[in-house]
Design a protein around this motif. Structure first.
Motif, short mmCIF file in Angstrom:
data_model
loop_
_atom_site.label_atom_id
_atom_site.label_comp_id
_atom_site.label_asym_id
_atom_site.label_seq_id
_atom_site.Cartn_x
_atom_site.Cartn_y
_atom_site.Cartn_z
N GLU A 151 47.96 -10.82 -51.32
CA GLU A 151 47.95 -11.00 -49.87
C GLU A 151 48.06 -9.65 -49.18
OE1 GLU A 151 50.13 -15.40 -49.83
OE2 GLU A 151 51.26 -13.61 -49.24
N ASP A 179 47.40 -19.62 -41.36
CA ASP A 179 47.36 -20.18 -42.71
C ASP A 179 46.33 -21.31 -42.78
OD1 ASP A 179 48.13 -20.41 -45.34
OD2 ASP A 179 49.76 -21.80 -44.93
N THR A 185 40.49 -16.99 -39.51
CA THR A 185 39.78 -16.11 -40.43
C THR A 185 38.45 -15.65 -39.84
OG1 THR A 185 38.93 -18.10 -41.55
CG2 THR A 185 40.83 -17.00 -42.54
N GLU A 189 36.47 -12.09 -39.86
CA GLU A 189 35.42 -12.30 -40.86
C GLU A 189 34.53 -11.09 -41.11
OE1 GLU A 189 32.81 -14.25 -43.64
OE2 GLU A 189 34.95 -14.17 -43.16
N LEU A 192 36.54 -9.30 -43.74
CA LEU A 192 36.71 -10.10 -44.96
C LEU A 192 35.39 -10.28 -45.69
CD1 LEU A 192 39.09 -12.93 -43.62
CD2 LEU A 192 39.71 -10.80 -44.79
N ALA A 209 38.17 -16.56 -49.23
CA ALA A 209 39.23 -15.97 -48.41
C ALA A 209 39.91 -17.07 -47.62
CB ALA A 209 38.64 -14.92 -47.47
N LYS A 210 41.20 -16.87 -47.36
CA LYS A 210 41.94 -17.80 -46.52
C LYS A 210 42.98 -17.05 -45.72
CE LYS A 210 45.27 -20.40 -47.99
NZ LYS A 210 46.47 -19.68 -47.47
N GLY A 211 43.34 -17.61 -44.58
CA GLY A 211 44.40 -17.05 -43.80
C GLY A 211 45.76 -17.37 -44.40
N GLU A 212 46.75 -16.56 -44.02
CA GLU A 212 48.12 -16.78 -44.49
C GLU A 212 49.06 -16.84 -43.28
OE1 GLU A 212 49.21 -17.46 -47.43
OE2 GLU A 212 47.43 -17.09 -48.65
N GLN A 217 47.69 -11.90 -41.54
CA GLN A 217 47.80 -11.94 -43.01
C GLN A 217 46.69 -12.80 -43.62
OE1 GLN A 217 51.27 -13.91 -44.79
NE2 GLN A 217 51.56 -12.08 -46.05
N HIS A 218 46.10 -12.27 -44.70
CA HIS A 218 44.98 -12.94 -45.36
C HIS A 218 45.06 -12.74 -46.87
CE1 HIS A 218 42.73 -13.71 -41.59
NE2 HIS A 218 43.39 -12.63 -41.18
N GLU A 219 44.27 -13.52 -47.56
CA GLU A 219 44.17 -13.40 -49.02
C GLU A 219 42.72 -13.62 -49.43
OE1 GLU A 219 45.11 -16.37 -52.63
OE2 GLU A 219 46.91 -15.72 -51.58
#
Length: 455
Positions: A151, A179, A185, A189, A192, A209-212, A217-219
């Motif tokens: 993350e 999240d 996201t 984008e 990302l 990819a996804k939000g956190e 925050q992203h992963e």
């Protein structure tokens, strides 16, 4: 079942030579991962790489495994010092790792192992430490498969402006919890997407990819692979993501705990397969004794090996009740309150280590998990009953809460000295000592706010 095959987007040495001859590549980066998990090395002109380095090799100063985060030379390392003259290490190019760095013009990367002048491996080098544990697994007939989930937090500030601001008052790229948010996201984008596509072209299998939860925050997730490949990919991705963010006029951080909100985790998934790819963690619809022994070993060594999972002072700020970062050394079935979560079944059966943060060195963490798991197999350790319910409020042993506690557990660990060797344990004990001494001498913002006027 079969084991993962080498990614077809990676390059061979002969293909690279052709690209250089055709002027499609003009820069070759040769790099290794240092103690802090950073890529270090050189940029070579492509013609020099082909004409000289392929046959004669390249070197770098051994101080690179004896510095702090600021690249200051520090005392206490047996392998490198002023008294020993700071000699060279040889970069041993691993031609299985040749890949494009598509965000940089005409540039490829080759990752390296490190050896001394007598061609003896540099024991404290993170890649060497992991390879030794992989060799232990191979001797027992196993191959390790792993995936890491990093993350990060994205800011609309450049790295330079963030530095000048003392990393205070930065603007996160999202102003609320995103999240799983598609809208959230989408806002980020362009960055990302560039990271995902660049890493795909660099020879990784990008899942998505996804939000956190934290602001900005992203992963970005990647498919599992053999453990060494996963660690190599992790190091390249972490550096490349920062470089790509800079090209977008943004900054991102993988530090374990940036602020009072959610920290950056790096959950690590790991399983063993037979040398031919056979599933060994699952049989007849249930976990095998081997799987249980492995998990028991990881748990039994978790406190002693925490230094390899949480290597910095800041790492320990993540460990808070109700934070999705673990505080209890416990395992559960799909239970995110535990340090170890067991997920999947059949070929997907694996353990997830939730202890590491985004600042982890992947080679060291994977080596620790393997060393602990193999210890459990070799000693047929019995797996305790699973934790049902909230591990935060359980009576299970606790994760070390400071770098000093983790350092003490590591340096006095008989298991660590047995599986890693005294040289490695002493080297990383000194790394912890250096960080602790630096932190203990620092005056923090917290102290200034509380004490400048009112004390």
């Amino acid at each position: 079942m079969s084991l993962p095959k080498r990614n077809p987007r990676l390059l061979s040495l002969e293909h690279l030579k052709d690209l250089i001859r055709n002027d499609e590549v003009d820069t070759v980066v040769i790099a290794f991962t240092d103690m802090q998990g950073r890529l270090q090395g050189k940029r070579l002109h492509a013609s020099y790489f082909v004409d000289v380095v392929v046959d004669q090799g390249a070197e770098g100063c051994n101080y690179l495994l004896g510095v702090d985060v600021d690249m200051n030379t520090v005392d206490g390392y047996a392998m490198t010092s002023w008294e020993k003259g700071y000699g060279d290490m040889e970069f041993v190019l691993d031609y299985d790792t040749i890949r494009w760095l598509p965000h940089l013009p005409k540039t490829v990367l080759v990752q390296c192992d490190l050896v001394l002048a007598d061609h003896v491996a540099v024991e404290p080098a993170p890649r060497t430490i992991l390879k030794k544990q992989l060799a232990r697994a191979a001797e027992l007939g196993y191959v390790a498969l792993a995936g890491t989930e990093l993350e990060f937090i994205v800011f609309d500030d450049t790295y330079e402006s963030a530095w000048n601001a003392g990393y205070r008052g930065l603007t996160p790229s999202n102003q609320y919890n995103v999240d799983y948010s598609i809208l959230g996201t989408t806002r980020v984008e362009p960055l990302l997407r560039d990271i995902r596509n660049s890493m795909h072209a660099a020879g990784m299998v990008v899942e998505g990819a996804k939000g956190e939860c934290n602001l900005g925050q992203h992963e970005i997730g990647f498919l599992y692979d053999e453990a060494l490949v996963t660690a190599d990919n992790h190091s390249v991705y972490k550096t490349s993501a920062k470089e790509i963010a800079a090209l977008h006029g943004k900054a991102l951080t993988f530090m374990a705990k940036f602020d009072q909100r959610e920290g950056n985790s790096c959950h690590i998934h790991l399983s063993l397969r037979g040398a031919d790819g056979d599933v060994v963690f699952w049989k007849d619809g249930r976990r095998t004794p081997l799987y249980d022994h492995f998990v028991a070993g990881v748990l039994a060594t978790m406190q002693e090996f925490t230094l390899f999972y949480a290597p910095n002072v800041n790492s320990y700020k993540r460990f808070a009740d109700g934070s999705f970062a673990p505080t209890a050394v416990a395992w559960g079935l799909d239970n995110r309150t535990c340090a170890v979560r067991l997920v999947g079944h059949g070929p997907s059966a694996r353990m997830e280590n939730r202890l590491p943060g985004g600042d982890v060195n992947p080679y060291l963490a994977l080596a620790a998990m393997l060393a602990g798991g193999l210890h459990g197999i070799e000693h047929e350790l019995e797996l305790e009953d699973e934790q049902v319910g909230n591990a935060y409020t359980s009576d299970k042993p606790k994760v070390p809460r400071t770098l000093r506690a983790a350092r003490d557990a590591f340096t006095t660990s008989e298991v660590a000295r047995s599986v890693f060797g005294d040289e490695v344990v002493d080297h990383y004990t000194n790394m912890a000592d250096v960080e602790l001494a630096s932190f203990d001498s620092a005056v923090t913002d917290w102290e200034l706010r509380r004490g400048f006027e009112r004390m």
